[in-house]
Design a protein around this motif. Structure first.
Motif, PDB file in Angstrom:
ATOM      1  N   SER A  81      64.897  25.986 159.175  1.00 22.83           N
ATOM      2  CA  SER A  81      64.753  25.287 157.830  1.00 22.83           C
ATOM      3  C   SER A  81      65.306  26.501 156.804  1.00 22.83           C
ATOM      4  CB  SER A  81      63.326  24.934 157.591  1.00 22.83           C
ATOM      5  OG  SER A  81      63.287  24.592 156.163  1.00 22.83           O
ATOM      6  N   ARG A  83      63.991  26.772 154.037  1.00 19.68           N
ATOM      7  CA  ARG A  83      62.950  27.080 153.046  1.00 19.68           C
ATOM      8  C   ARG A  83      62.231  28.403 153.405  1.00 19.68           C
ATOM      9  NH1 ARG A  83      58.406  22.882 153.751  1.00 19.68           N
ATOM     10  NH2 ARG A  83      59.034  23.136 155.880  1.00 19.68           N
ATOM     11  N   MET A  85      58.701  30.417 152.971  1.00 16.58           N
ATOM     12  CA  MET A  85      57.604  30.400 152.379  1.00 16.58           C
ATOM     13  C   MET A  85      56.754  31.297 151.827  1.00 16.58           C
ATOM     14  SD  MET A  85      57.117  26.809 152.914  1.00 16.58           S
ATOM     15  CE  MET A  85      55.547  26.551 152.593  1.00 16.58           C
ATOM     16  N   ASP A  86      57.134  32.585 152.642  1.00 21.62           N
ATOM     17  CA  ASP A  86      56.425  33.885 152.440  1.00 21.62           C
ATOM     18  C   ASP A  86      57.077  34.639 151.200  1.00 21.62           C
ATOM     19  OD1 ASP A  86      54.261  35.852 153.553  1.00 21.62           O
ATOM     20  OD2 ASP A  86      56.239  37.035 153.019  1.00 21.62           O
TER      21      ASP A  86
END
Length: 259
Positions: A81, A83, A85-86
């Motif tokens: 992905s 994206r 997140m962290d």
């Protein structure tokens, strides 16, 4: 050809950027990653720097984009992905983008600066090479560092026979010592001056030159040599002398008729 790269070489630069970035992605995916499973984005500065140095802005940005998208999709969780997140991963990823952009921009500025310098150098060489004036540069010891074709022709030498030698190897002894004394005085005073020099040439003929000489300075203002631009005015001086003799003869005849 010329200063600008050919179209084929330009496309090759982009291809190199693509291959380097993809190759680093493959290497990165083959690593057994430790370091808390971090994506090791520092690895991708290598293909970005090489691409930017070789091709400038375009290839550098291409390598940056491929590295950023590839590492985001393949290595930064969630894998598969785009994206992130962290927050720590996002900072590293953003740092990669910023560094890639900066390196690419700096490389492009460097390339343009080198191109301008090369163009100026070629233009200067063309002007000097085609000049009827002798143009030369000497070091502190009086050795010729540069001489154009006119300088060599005046001396009856090839340019290769002039470079690296001083005036004692090119002129009769008395003339050489006179020239070197003039040059030393100009360099000691760190000045530029225009004057006439009457020289005995290697073939024994006497020629008169109008010469502009000046000290060559380095970036700190220290004298590192001497430049010279010399124009042969022998025929002018001979014509002036002939006119002077004619005037004297005419005056003498006038005086004889009125006596």
């Amino acid at each position: 050809s010329g200063i600008r790269p050919s179209r084929g070489w330009r496309w090759l630069q982009y291809l190199i950027a693509l291959v380097l970035a993809v190759l680093m992605l493959v290497i990165r995916q083959g690593l057994v990653v430790g370091f808390d499973q971090r994506p090791l984005l520092i690895l991708f500065m290598f293909p970005i720097i090489i691409s930017a140095l070789l091709g400038g802005l375009g290839p550098g940005l291409l390598a940056t984009a491929i590295a950023a998208l590839g590492i985001d999709y393949l290595a930064i969780p969630p894998v598969g992905s785009l994206r992130i997140m962290d927050g720590h991963d996002l900072i590293q990823w953003g740092f990669l983008l910023v560094n890639g952009l900066v390196v690419s921009l700096l490389s492009e500025l460097l390339r343009h600066s080198l191109q301008r310098s090369e163009m100026n150098r070629r233009l200067l060489e063309t002007v000097i090479a085609g000049s009827d004036n002798a143009v030369f540069v000497k070091d502190l010891q009086g050795r010729y560092l540069f001489a154009n074709e006119t300088t060599a022709r005046f001396l009856g030498k090839q340019i290769s026979e002039v470079i690296g030698r001083d005036d004692t190897a090119l002129f009769p002894k008395a003339t050489a010592h006179e020239l070197m004394a003039i040059d030393r005085s100009i360099m000691v005073k760190a000045e530029t001056q225009t004057h006439e020099e009457q020289l005995e040439m290697p073939d024994g003929q006497i020629q008169v030159f109008q010469v502009t000489k000046g000290a060559v300075l380095d970036g700190q203002g220290a004298v590192v040599g001497l430049f010279g631009i010399s124009r042969d005015i022998t025929e002018n001086r001979q014509a002036e002398e002939e006119i002077r003799r004619l005037n004297e003869t005419l005056e003498l005849r006038v005086q004889e008729r009125t006596a």
